[in-house]
Design a protein around this motif. Structure first.
Motif, PDB file in Angstrom:
ATOM      1  N   ILE A 109      92.022  29.568  27.933  1.00 38.49           N
ATOM      2  CA  ILE A 109      91.724  30.886  27.358  1.00 38.49           C
ATOM      3  C   ILE A 109      91.812  30.781  25.837  1.00 38.49           C
ATOM      4  O   ILE A 109      92.779  30.251  25.286  1.00 38.49           O
ATOM      5  N   PHE A 153      90.446  33.469  23.587  1.00 39.51           N
ATOM      6  CA  PHE A 153      90.267  34.720  22.851  1.00 39.51           C
ATOM      7  C   PHE A 153      90.724  35.894  23.701  1.00 39.51           C
ATOM      8  O   PHE A 153      90.433  35.939  24.894  1.00 39.51           O
ATOM      9  N   GLU A 202      88.523  35.674  26.989  1.00 39.57           N
ATOM     10  CA  GLU A 202      87.480  34.663  27.068  1.00 39.57           C
ATOM     11  C   GLU A 202      88.097  33.282  27.153  1.00 39.57           C
ATOM     12  O   GLU A 202      89.027  32.948  26.417  1.00 39.57           O
ATOM     13  N   SER A 203      87.547  32.503  28.074  1.00 36.21           N
ATOM     14  CA  SER A 203      87.895  31.081  28.097  1.00 36.21           C
ATOM     15  C   SER A 203      86.746  30.341  27.439  1.00 36.21           C
ATOM     16  O   SER A 203      85.774  30.956  26.993  1.00 36.21           O
ATOM     17  N   ALA A 249      83.939  31.197  29.992  1.00 38.73           N
ATOM     18  CA  ALA A 249      83.653  32.487  30.619  1.00 38.73           C
ATOM     19  C   ALA A 249      84.224  33.659  29.829  1.00 38.73           C
ATOM     20  O   ALA A 249      85.165  33.521  29.056  1.00 38.73           O
ATOM     21  N   VAL A 250      83.617  34.824  30.058  1.00 40.01           N
ATOM     22  CA  VAL A 250      84.106  36.080  29.494  1.00 40.01           C
ATOM     23  C   VAL A 250      84.530  36.956  30.658  1.00 40.01           C
ATOM     24  O   VAL A 250      83.821  37.054  31.649  1.00 40.01           O
TER      25      VAL A 250
END
Lengths: 129, 359
Positions: free
Chosen positions: A38, A40, A60-61, A64-65
């Motif tokens: 992760i 963000f 977010e990673s 992905a979001v």
């Protein structure tokens, strides 16, 4: 998969801990593992009102979001501000230092809709099928 | 579809995802760890899904010179070139590497996994020279060993001296235990190292040997962040049949001195008219992650669109490739729209970081 006994869970993989009419909220080990690193996090502003099931933030990673949803309706009274600078903490300590927000619940009885640890474990097992 | 190394990935605890029909590892321990291992030590990637096409026959160099953007006939044995198949509008059907095995007689083309079938159909349709075209992808594995420790690991496992190879050349050797290998000093990470082509049935044993010698298994996630930090384009994201190599800033891989190749006229016209847009690097100054499809803005006007974006594990900052109006200069500040918020960013010439880092 780590699923602490003293927490309540949503089908979107958030956890909640009842603390004197407030609900401390985070994401589960399963969610953090599925997302991967992760990088963000962003939450609604302190003092915002969120409805049960409404997004209170975004994580977010690298790949992905994902949105995070309020397990109960109420006012966001605390935000884990340092998490914005150390989002990787979510992969290391999602049930501890990487809590996300505290919600002052409008109606504390709403938590009855949440799953306890055995029910969440069963839910994960069903999802895996 | 699965590569011959699928069972190895599962045994290593990889998270498996679908990649254009291939069940591939996206990460094992985590993208950041794998990324940093490649920059500072050595990462090992399964790239066996990529396509290996062999072209041979008396006139095959003139055939390849007609369908590729660089000079094939003068290639020396052991030379590798990065080049393109273009359509007649100059659009990129695929980007690939060409390996000169026997000059004028036999070449290998390494193409993108998801384009292999399409590429085969294309080159067969253009084969007026009656060259022999073979698809050896199914029986061929490809291991990419990348990073500053690659030389030591290759020495340990294959008694191979990496210093004997120059960048963008390859050697063929008969190994003891792994069959015939083609070792190419190339890669998609900027970290140095090699790509090793071998017969699929030998691949699991070589994979295990390289890991035992210290290489860290890396998935497609790290492959993507590593190539993005270098500014290397990904076909299907940053380049496709609707973009030309000139727009993509890949002029080095197009030889306009060559009098004819498919797509050349369109490129010449584009050069004459001037380019409307160019693929550029974009680095975020604010916190956030740029993603494919996000808009680039200047004074609230759209000036471009992001084709690949992620977080740079080295910089800890969002980085992206974007087609921007060609008037933009490096260093100029723009904004990237992330979930209806404008984040500050700066136009950069990739690479965003240096390919190798000390531990």
């Amino acid at each position: 998969m780590n699923i602490p006994d003293d927490l309540l869970y949503t089908q979107d993989h958030e956890w909640g801990r009842i603390e004197d009419g407030t609900l401390r909220v985070g994401i589960t080990d399963y969610a953090a593992t599925e997302l991967g690193d992760i990088v963000f996090v962003e939450f609604v502003e302190k003092g915002s009102h969120v409805a049960k099931g409404e997004a209170f933030g975004t994580i977010e990673s690298v790949k992905a979001v994902s949105e995070v949803y309020a397990p109960a309706s109420g006012t966001v009274t605390q935000i884990n501000e340092p998490l914005a600078d150390t989002p990787e903490l979510l992969n290391q300590d999602c049930y501890g230092d990487a809590w996300m927000v505290v919600i002052e619940m409008d109606d504390p009885s709403e938590v009855k809709d949440l799953m306890d640890a055995p029910a969440y474990e069963e839910f994960l097992a069903q999802e895996a099928k | 579809m699965r590569t011959v190394l699928y069972d190895e990935h599962v045994r290593l605890g990889a998270k498996i995802v679908d990649f254009h029909g291939w069940e591939m590892p996206v990460w094992y321990s985590g993208i950041k760890d794998e990324h940093m291992a490649t920059r500072t030590a050595a990462g090992l990637f399964d790239a066996s899904h990529m396509g290996e096409l062999f072209v041979s026959g008396q006139d095959c160099a003139s055939f390849l010179d007609r369908i590729l953007t660089r000079q094939i006939a003068p290639m020396k044995p052991g030379k590798v070139l990065y080049t393109f198949f273009l359509n007649d509008k100059g659009g990129i059907i695929d980007d690939l590497t060409v390996y000169c095995i026997t000059p004028g007689i036999r070449y290998m083309l390494c193409v993108n996994a998801s384009n292999t079938e399409n590429d085969l159909a294309w080159i067969r349709s253009q084969n007026q020279e009656n060259s022999i075209i073979e698809d050896r992808s199914p029986g061929t594995a490809l291991l990419a060993l990348q990073g500053p420790d690659s030389a030591r690991i290759l020495g340990d496992c294959l008694k191979f001296d990496l210093d004997s190879l120059r960048y963008f050349t390859f050697a063929e050797l008969e190994s003891s235990g792994y069959g015939r290998l083609l070792i190419s000093k190339t890669g998609y990470t900027g970290a140095g190292g090699v790509e090793i082509f071998l017969q699929a049935d030998h691949a699991p044993r070589l994979w295990r040997c390289l890991i035992d010698a210290g290489a860290v298994p890396c998935g497609l996630g790290a492959r993507d962040t590593l190539r993005l930090e270098m500014g290397y384009p990904l076909h299907g994201n940053d380049i496709d049949e609707g973009t030309t190599p000139l727009e993509a800033h890949l002029d080095f891989a197009v030889d306009m001195d060559k009098p004819h190749f498919i797509g050349r006229e369109a490129l010449a016209e584009q050069l004459h008219k001037g380019l409307g847009r160019r693929l550029s690097g974009v680095e975020l100054l604010d916190k956030g992650v740029p993603r494919q499809g996000f808009l680039c803005l200047k004074d609230d006007e759209q000036v471009g669109v992001i084709t690949s974006g992620s977080i740079s594990p080295v910089l800890g900052r969002g980085i992206a490739l974007a087609y921007l109006d060609s008037s933009f200069q490096y260093g100029e500040e723009i904004a990237v729209e992330v979930r209806s918020k404008q984040l500050r960013a700066v136009v950069k010439k990739p690479p965003f970081v240096s390919g190798t880092l000390s531990k």
